[in-house]
Design an enzyme around this catalytic site. Structure first.
Site, mmCIF file in Angstrom:
data_model
loop_
_atom_site.group_PDB
_atom_site.id
_atom_site.type_symbol
_atom_site.label_atom_id
_atom_site.label_comp_id
_atom_site.label_asym_id
_atom_site.label_seq_id
_atom_site.Cartn_x
_atom_site.Cartn_y
_atom_site.Cartn_z
ATOM 1 N N THR A 13 0.853 -1.192 0.000
ATOM 2 C CA THR A 13 0.000 0.000 0.000
ATOM 3 C C THR A 13 0.889 1.242 0.000
ATOM 4 O O THR A 13 1.990 1.235 0.557
ATOM 5 C CB THR A 13 -0.961 0.025 1.209
ATOM 6 O OG1 THR A 13 -0.217 0.271 2.405
ATOM 7 C CG2 THR A 13 -1.752 -1.265 1.320
ATOM 8 N N GLY A 18 7.799 7.497 -2.850
ATOM 9 C CA GLY A 18 8.437 7.479 -1.529
ATOM 10 C C GLY A 18 8.889 6.087 -1.088
ATOM 11 O O GLY A 18 9.371 5.284 -1.886
ATOM 12 N N GLY A 20 7.196 3.442 -0.098
ATOM 13 C CA GLY A 20 6.441 2.323 -0.676
ATOM 14 C C GLY A 20 6.937 1.974 -2.075
ATOM 15 O O GLY A 20 7.066 0.784 -2.421
ATOM 16 N N TYR A 157 -1.011 11.635 14.571
ATOM 17 C CA TYR A 157 -0.023 10.746 13.921
ATOM 18 C C TYR A 157 0.679 9.902 14.976
ATOM 19 O O TYR A 157 0.749 8.678 14.863
ATOM 20 C CB TYR A 157 0.981 11.614 13.152
ATOM 21 C CG TYR A 157 1.999 10.849 12.346
ATOM 22 C CD1 TYR A 157 1.665 10.254 11.136
ATOM 23 C CD2 TYR A 157 3.327 10.733 12.780
ATOM 24 C CE1 TYR A 157 2.604 9.561 10.388
ATOM 25 C CE2 TYR A 157 4.272 10.051 12.035
ATOM 26 C CZ TYR A 157 3.909 9.468 10.838
ATOM 27 O OH TYR A 157 4.840 8.788 10.086
HETATM 28 P P1 NDP Z 1 4.660 9.653 0.678
HETATM 29 O O1 NDP Z 1 3.770 10.786 1.012
HETATM 30 O O2 NDP Z 1 5.911 9.880 -0.086
HETATM 31 O O3 NDP Z 1 3.814 8.504 -0.049
HETATM 32 C C1 NDP Z 1 2.633 8.046 0.545
HETATM 33 C C2 NDP Z 1 2.073 6.924 -0.289
HETATM 34 O O4 NDP Z 1 0.862 6.480 0.319
HETATM 35 C C3 NDP Z 1 1.711 7.363 -1.680
HETATM 36 O O5 NDP Z 1 1.830 6.275 -2.564
HETATM 37 C C4 NDP Z 1 0.245 7.780 -1.532
HETATM 38 O O6 NDP Z 1 -0.388 7.744 -2.802
HETATM 39 C C5 NDP Z 1 -0.231 6.699 -0.569
HETATM 40 N N1 NDP Z 1 -1.390 7.060 0.242
HETATM 41 C C6 NDP Z 1 -1.549 8.114 1.056
HETATM 42 N N2 NDP Z 1 -2.771 8.102 1.623
HETATM 43 C C7 NDP Z 1 -3.386 6.982 1.140
HETATM 44 C C8 NDP Z 1 -4.669 6.413 1.312
HETATM 45 N N3 NDP Z 1 -5.602 6.982 2.094
HETATM 46 N N4 NDP Z 1 -4.961 5.263 0.654
HETATM 47 C C9 NDP Z 1 -4.045 4.689 -0.144
HETATM 48 N N5 NDP Z 1 -2.823 5.178 -0.352
HETATM 49 C C10 NDP Z 1 -2.502 6.317 0.279
HETATM 50 O O7 NDP Z 1 4.983 8.951 2.087
HETATM 51 P P2 NDP Z 1 6.319 8.336 2.669
HETATM 52 O O8 NDP Z 1 6.943 7.434 1.696
HETATM 53 O O9 NDP Z 1 7.090 9.432 3.290
HETATM 54 O O10 NDP Z 1 5.705 7.501 3.883
HETATM 55 C C11 NDP Z 1 5.293 6.158 3.745
HETATM 56 C C12 NDP Z 1 4.999 5.648 5.143
HETATM 57 O O11 NDP Z 1 6.178 5.791 5.943
HETATM 58 C C13 NDP Z 1 3.890 6.402 5.867
HETATM 59 O O12 NDP Z 1 3.082 5.514 6.579
HETATM 60 C C14 NDP Z 1 4.659 7.316 6.819
HETATM 61 O O13 NDP Z 1 3.910 7.620 7.963
HETATM 62 C C15 NDP Z 1 5.875 6.464 7.140
HETATM 63 N N6 NDP Z 1 7.046 7.227 7.573
HETATM 64 C C16 NDP Z 1 7.610 8.169 6.750
HETATM 65 C C17 NDP Z 1 8.713 8.882 7.180
HETATM 66 C C18 NDP Z 1 9.393 9.912 6.327
HETATM 67 O O14 NDP Z 1 10.268 10.650 6.845
HETATM 68 N N7 NDP Z 1 9.097 10.049 5.065
HETATM 69 C C19 NDP Z 1 9.287 8.653 8.520
HETATM 70 C C20 NDP Z 1 8.609 7.644 9.283
HETATM 71 C C21 NDP Z 1 7.528 6.957 8.815
HETATM 72 P P3 NDP Z 1 -1.754 8.573 -3.090
HETATM 73 O O15 NDP Z 1 -1.525 9.974 -2.597
HETATM 74 O O16 NDP Z 1 -1.956 8.434 -4.558
HETATM 75 O O17 NDP Z 1 -2.815 7.866 -2.310
#
Ligand code: NDP
Length: 264
Positions: A13, A18, A20, A157
């Site tokens: 998911t 990023g 994922g 969060y």
């Molecule tokens: P990004 O914002 O770069 O990417 C988020 C991804 O999740 C996108 O593919 C987005 O696609 C998807 N997404 C967001 N909301 C939804 C939803 N409701 N349903 C389905 N898909 C969704 O995030 P990151 O890569 O930074 O973060 C990924 C995970 O890592 C998150 O859970 C975050 O909390 C965690 N994390 C990140 C950190 C960081 O510094 N970056 C640090 C610690 C944890 P779309 O918008 O098309 O839905």
């Protein structure tokens, strides 16, 4: 090193950008077929096609809002139709919040609960039966260092990610008898396009470049003095999903450049 993942199927998911996306690419390099889920259909389909072309695996993109039960049902149905289920589930979709406890309405709490916690419960209910049929599986949840060490500007969060860590622990206990290993990863600062966008907005018209802004955040917080790349986080996910991590069950793995200031 062969990770022993060739031919497996993973649902990721938030797999369109990023962390994922980096996990999806890491899997594809190991010959894992993919179901990528995200809300923006165009982007998730494009990334799936790109990965399939680059690594020679089968990859499908499915427009999904993981905070919605119906969308999850559709996503599970698609994994079944394409691959007869999945061996690996990566609950990665999520995002930061910004509010105060006093000002945030109930609906905001509910949204993040659905996004970070219920999505994981619902996807497990959908995918675990297929893992059982396949003789086992792996579930990895992406929480955050904020589950343990809060950032004061995002109480929702912090709270929902802490709940995700406990959910992971209890899932691990329930599922290991079916040879399904559950673990959770808590990253620190990871340089995703979203961070760059935020830094660009915050430094507009100021005497500081976006990268200088981000560099200061890293130096002020993480002893390593820099952000992680998404690939550095993805490497840990790929390892934990592989048979090489076969004794890893119910644990929380920090990957934060030393930012966590306590022992756990
Ligand atoms: P990004 O914002 O770069 O990417 C988020 C991804 O999740 C996108 O593919 C987005 O696609 C998807 N997404 C967001 N909301 C939804 C939803 N409701 N349903 C389905 N898909 C969704 O995030 P990151 O890569 O930074 O973060 C990924 C995970 O890592 C998150 O859970 C975050 O909390 C965690 N994390 C990140 C950190 C960081 O510094 N970056 C640090 C610690 C944890 P779309 O918008 O098309 O839905």
């Amino acid at each position: 090193m062969d990770m022993g993942l060739k031919g497996k199927v993973a649902v990721v998911t938030g797999g369109s950008v990023g962390i994922g996306l980096a996990i999806a690419e890491g899997f594809a390099q190991e010959g894992v077929h993919l179901v990528l889920a995200a809300r923006n259909e165009e982007r998730v389909m494009a990334k799936a096609a790109e990965i399939a072309g680059k690594y020679g695996v089968k990859a499908v993109g499915v427009a999904t809002d993981v905070s919605k039960a119906d969308d999850i049902t559709r996503l599970v149905g698609r994994a079944e139709a394409e691959f007869g289920g999945a061996d690996i589930l990566i609950n990665n979709a999520g995002t930061g919040s910004e509010e105060t406890i006093m000002d945030a309405p109930d609906e905001r709490w509910q949204y993040y609960w659905d996004l970070h916690v219920m999505s994981t419960v619902r996807l497990a209910r959908g995918i675990v039966p297929f893992m059982r049929q396949r003789g086992g599986g792996v579930i990895l949840n992406n929480a955050s260092i904020c589950a343990t060490q809060p950032l004061w500007y995002e109480p929702i969060y912090n709270t929902t990610k802490a709940a995700l860590v406990m959910l992971s622990k209890t899932m691990a206990g329930e599922f290991i008898k079916d040879n399904i290993r559950v673990n959770v990863v808590n990253p620190g600062l990871v340089l995703t396009p979203d961070w760059v966008k935020t830094a660009t907005i915050l430094t507009e018209g100021k005497d500081q470049t976006p990268m200088e802004y981000l560099d200061k955040i890293a130096k002020d917080n993480a002893p390593i003095g820099r952000f992680a790349s998404p690939e550095e986080i993805a490497n840990l996910f790929v390892f934990l999903a592989s048979p090489r991590a076969s004794y890893a069950v119910g644990s929380t793995y920090y990957i934060d450049g030393g930012w966590l200031r306590v022992i756990t």
